[in-house]
Design a protein around this motif. Structure first.
Motif, PDB file in Angstrom:
ATOM      1  N   ALA A  12     -72.809  10.304  34.445  1.00  0.00           N
ATOM      2  CA  ALA A  12     -71.888  10.068  33.333  1.00  0.00           C
ATOM      3  C   ALA A  12     -72.672  10.112  32.016  1.00  0.00           C
ATOM      4  CB  ALA A  12     -71.213   8.715  33.483  1.00  0.00           C
ATOM      5  N   THR A  13     -72.023  10.555  30.961  1.00  0.00           N
ATOM      6  CA  THR A  13     -72.659  10.618  29.651  1.00  0.00           C
ATOM      7  C   THR A  13     -72.564   9.258  28.973  1.00  0.00           C
ATOM      8  OG1 THR A  13     -72.070  12.940  29.435  1.00  0.00           O
ATOM      9  CG2 THR A  13     -72.662  11.776  27.424  1.00  0.00           C
ATOM     10  N   ASN A  14     -73.706   8.756  28.522  1.00  0.00           N
ATOM     11  CA  ASN A  14     -73.785   7.501  27.793  1.00  0.00           C
ATOM     12  C   ASN A  14     -74.424   7.774  26.442  1.00  0.00           C
ATOM     13  OD1 ASN A  14     -72.850   5.636  29.872  1.00  0.00           O
ATOM     14  ND2 ASN A  14     -74.700   6.240  30.941  1.00  0.00           N
ATOM     15  N   TYR A  15     -74.259   6.857  25.513  1.00  0.00           N
ATOM     16  CA  TYR A  15     -74.806   7.034  24.177  1.00  0.00           C
ATOM     17  C   TYR A  15     -75.841   5.963  23.886  1.00  0.00           C
ATOM     18  CZ  TYR A  15     -71.043  10.316  23.627  1.00  0.00           C
ATOM     19  OH  TYR A  15     -70.201  11.381  23.798  1.00  0.00           O
ATOM     20  N   TYR A  16     -76.937   6.392  23.249  1.00  0.00           N
ATOM     21  CA  TYR A  16     -77.999   5.479  22.853  1.00  0.00           C
ATOM     22  C   TYR A  16     -77.676   5.015  21.448  1.00  0.00           C
ATOM     23  CZ  TYR A  16     -82.676   3.625  22.254  1.00  0.00           C
ATOM     24  OH  TYR A  16     -83.734   2.782  22.041  1.00  0.00           O
ATOM     25  N   THR A  17     -77.566   3.705  21.234  1.00  0.00           N
ATOM     26  CA  THR A  17     -77.013   3.196  19.996  1.00  0.00           C
ATOM     27  C   THR A  17     -77.892   3.286  18.752  1.00  0.00           C
ATOM     28  OG1 THR A  17     -77.460   1.006  20.908  1.00  0.00           O
ATOM     29  CG2 THR A  17     -75.193   1.728  20.869  1.00  0.00           C
ATOM     30  N   PRO A  18     -79.128   2.859  18.713  1.00  0.00           N
ATOM     31  CA  PRO A  18     -79.808   3.013  17.417  1.00  0.00           C
ATOM     32  C   PRO A  18     -80.164   4.480  17.190  1.00  0.00           C
ATOM     33  CG  PRO A  18     -81.263   1.910  18.960  1.00  0.00           C
ATOM     34  CD  PRO A  18     -79.946   2.111  19.644  1.00  0.00           C
ATOM     35  N   VAL A  19     -79.396   5.145  16.342  1.00  0.00           N
ATOM     36  CA  VAL A  19     -79.615   6.559  16.060  1.00  0.00           C
ATOM     37  C   VAL A  19     -80.818   6.697  15.138  1.00  0.00           C
ATOM     38  CG1 VAL A  19     -78.628   8.637  15.066  1.00  0.00           C
ATOM     39  CG2 VAL A  19     -77.192   7.083  16.369  1.00  0.00           C
ATOM     40  N   ILE A  20     -81.814   7.440  15.594  1.00  0.00           N
ATOM     41  CA  ILE A  20     -83.038   7.663  14.833  1.00  0.00           C
ATOM     42  C   ILE A  20     -83.152   9.163  14.597  1.00  0.00           C
ATOM     43  CG2 ILE A  20     -85.545   7.410  14.885  1.00  0.00           C
ATOM     44  CD1 ILE A  20     -85.115   4.901  16.562  1.00  0.00           C
ATOM     45  N   ALA A  21     -83.642   9.556  13.415  1.00  0.00           N
ATOM     46  CA  ALA A  21     -83.588  10.952  12.985  1.00  0.00           C
ATOM     47  C   ALA A  21     -84.417  11.900  13.838  1.00  0.00           C
ATOM     48  CB  ALA A  21     -84.018  11.050  11.524  1.00  0.00           C
ATOM     49  N   THR A  22     -85.587  11.481  14.306  1.00  0.00           N
ATOM     50  CA  THR A  22     -86.442  12.399  15.071  1.00  0.00           C
ATOM     51  C   THR A  22     -86.852  11.758  16.391  1.00  0.00           C
ATOM     52  OG1 THR A  22     -88.482  11.595  14.074  1.00  0.00           O
ATOM     53  CG2 THR A  22     -87.387  13.425  12.964  1.00  0.00           C
ATOM     54  N   ARG A  23     -87.182  12.619  17.345  1.00  0.00           N
ATOM     55  CA  ARG A  23     -87.613  12.129  18.650  1.00  0.00           C
ATOM     56  C   ARG A  23     -88.970  11.433  18.543  1.00  0.00           C
ATOM     57  NH1 ARG A  23     -85.463  13.918  23.465  1.00  0.00           N
ATOM     58  NH2 ARG A  23     -84.760  15.808  22.464  1.00  0.00           N
ATOM     59  N   GLY A  24     -89.812  11.878  17.615  1.00  0.00           N
ATOM     60  CA  GLY A  24     -91.110  11.230  17.419  1.00  0.00           C
ATOM     61  C   GLY A  24     -90.963   9.794  16.966  1.00  0.00           C
ATOM     62  N   ASP A  25     -90.044   9.551  16.025  1.00  0.00           N
ATOM     63  CA  ASP A  25     -89.786   8.177  15.582  1.00  0.00           C
ATOM     64  C   ASP A  25     -89.200   7.332  16.706  1.00  0.00           C
ATOM     65  OD1 ASP A  25     -90.700   8.852  13.074  1.00  0.00           O
ATOM     66  OD2 ASP A  25     -88.691   9.192  12.248  1.00  0.00           O
ATOM     67  N   LEU A  26     -88.329   7.940  17.503  1.00  0.00           N
ATOM     68  CA  LEU A  26     -87.754   7.228  18.642  1.00  0.00           C
ATOM     69  C   LEU A  26     -88.833   6.890  19.664  1.00  0.00           C
ATOM     70  CD1 LEU A  26     -85.092   6.233  19.919  1.00  0.00           C
ATOM     71  CD2 LEU A  26     -84.935   8.452  21.042  1.00  0.00           C
ATOM     72  N   HIS A  27     -89.774   7.814  19.877  1.00  0.00           N
ATOM     73  CA  HIS A  27     -90.876   7.580  20.807  1.00  0.00           C
ATOM     74  C   HIS A  27     -91.753   6.442  20.330  1.00  0.00           C
ATOM     75  CE1 HIS A  27     -94.923   8.479  22.530  1.00  0.00           C
ATOM     76  NE2 HIS A  27     -94.178   8.526  23.624  1.00  0.00           N
ATOM     77  N   MET A  28     -92.011   6.376  19.021  1.00  0.00           N
ATOM     78  CA  MET A  28     -92.822   5.279  18.482  1.00  0.00           C
ATOM     79  C   MET A  28     -92.098   3.945  18.629  1.00  0.00           C
ATOM     80  SD  MET A  28     -94.756   7.092  15.223  1.00  0.00           S
ATOM     81  CE  MET A  28     -93.986   6.026  14.108  1.00  0.00           C
ATOM     82  N   LYS A  29     -90.765   3.968  18.600  1.00  0.00           N
ATOM     83  CA  LYS A  29     -90.013   2.722  18.683  1.00  0.00           C
ATOM     84  C   LYS A  29     -89.859   2.230  20.118  1.00  0.00           C
ATOM     85  CE  LYS A  29     -85.767   0.490  17.416  1.00  0.00           C
ATOM     86  NZ  LYS A  29     -84.465   0.580  16.823  1.00  0.00           N
ATOM     87  N   ILE A  30     -89.507   3.118  21.076  1.00  0.00           N
ATOM     88  CA  ILE A  30     -89.194   2.647  22.432  1.00  0.00           C
ATOM     89  C   ILE A  30     -90.202   3.079  23.487  1.00  0.00           C
ATOM     90  CG2 ILE A  30     -86.735   2.569  21.954  1.00  0.00           C
ATOM     91  CD1 ILE A  30     -86.402   5.090  23.617  1.00  0.00           C
ATOM     92  N   GLY A  31     -91.112   3.999  23.174  1.00  0.00           N
ATOM     93  CA  GLY A  31     -92.106   4.430  24.158  1.00  0.00           C
ATOM     94  C   GLY A  31     -91.648   5.647  24.940  1.00  0.00           C
ATOM     95  N   ASP A  32     -92.320   5.918  26.083  1.00  0.00           N
ATOM     96  CA  ASP A  32     -92.027   7.113  26.878  1.00  0.00           C
ATOM     97  C   ASP A  32     -90.690   7.045  27.598  1.00  0.00           C
ATOM     98  OD1 ASP A  32     -94.328   8.450  26.204  1.00  0.00           O
ATOM     99  OD2 ASP A  32     -95.460   7.687  27.909  1.00  0.00           O
ATOM    100  N   SER A  33     -90.284   5.887  28.036  1.00  0.00           N
ATOM    101  CA  SER A  33     -89.021   5.753  28.755  1.00  0.00           C
ATOM    102  C   SER A  33     -88.385   4.414  28.412  1.00  0.00           C
ATOM    103  CB  SER A  33     -89.240   5.868  30.266  1.00  0.00           C
ATOM    104  OG  SER A  33     -90.111   4.857  30.698  1.00  0.00           O
ATOM    105  N   PHE A  34     -87.129   4.289  28.764  1.00  0.00           N
ATOM    106  CA  PHE A  34     -86.408   3.051  28.482  1.00  0.00           C
ATOM    107  C   PHE A  34     -85.462   2.756  29.629  1.00  0.00           C
ATOM    108  CE2 PHE A  34     -83.712   6.390  27.020  1.00  0.00           C
ATOM    109  CZ  PHE A  34     -82.424   5.943  27.192  1.00  0.00           C
ATOM    110  N   ASN A  35     -85.049   1.519  29.744  1.00  0.00           N
ATOM    111  CA  ASN A  35     -84.100   1.111  30.774  1.00  0.00           C
ATOM    112  C   ASN A  35     -82.683   1.360  30.260  1.00  0.00           C
ATOM    113  OD1 ASN A  35     -86.011   0.237  32.623  1.00  0.00           O
ATOM    114  ND2 ASN A  35     -86.134  -1.778  31.676  1.00  0.00           N
TER     115      ASN A  35
END
Length: 112
Positions: A12-35
């Motif tokens: 099923a398609t789910n949405y990740y709530t804190p929208v961040i502009a780039t994948r690099g910034d998202l990687h710095m915030k949450i790391g390689d993977s998330f629950n």
């Protein structure tokens, strides 16, 4: 722009709530993977950051269309035919949204 991922269990398609502009910034915030907590099957799975994709938010495009139509009507009554330039506002909204999603989806994090 919305960030979406598919549940590994039920697909099923789910949405990740804190929208961040780039994948690099998202990687710095949450790391390689998330629950990821699926809203359909209620399972908690580990999802790699590269599985998140950006999709266009249709609400912003509709808002741009409404603003463009309203401003075109107002400018048409004041300035005449030159007011039809305001019809380009939805096109501007669509191009900005498309550029943001393409920028996010192009960049991938190297897997270890």
């Amino acid at each position: 722009m919305k960030l979406a991922y598919r549940c590994p269990s039920c697909k099923a398609t789910n949405y990740y709530t804190p929208v961040i502009a780039t994948r690099g910034d998202l990687h710095m915030k949450i790391g390689d993977s998330f629950n990821a907590n699926c809203t359909s099957c209620n399972s908690i799975e580990k999802v790699h950051i590269n599985k998140i994709t950006a999709v266009q938010d249709k609400r912003l495009i509709v808002i741009g269309a409404i603003i463009g139509l309203a401003s075109a009507i107002i400018l048409w009554s004041i300035f005449g035919a030159i007011g039809t330039v305001a019809v380009g506002i939805p096109i501007l909204f669509m191009s900005v949204e498309s550029s943001a999603t393409n920028t996010f989806n192009k960049y991938m994090i190297r897997r270890r």
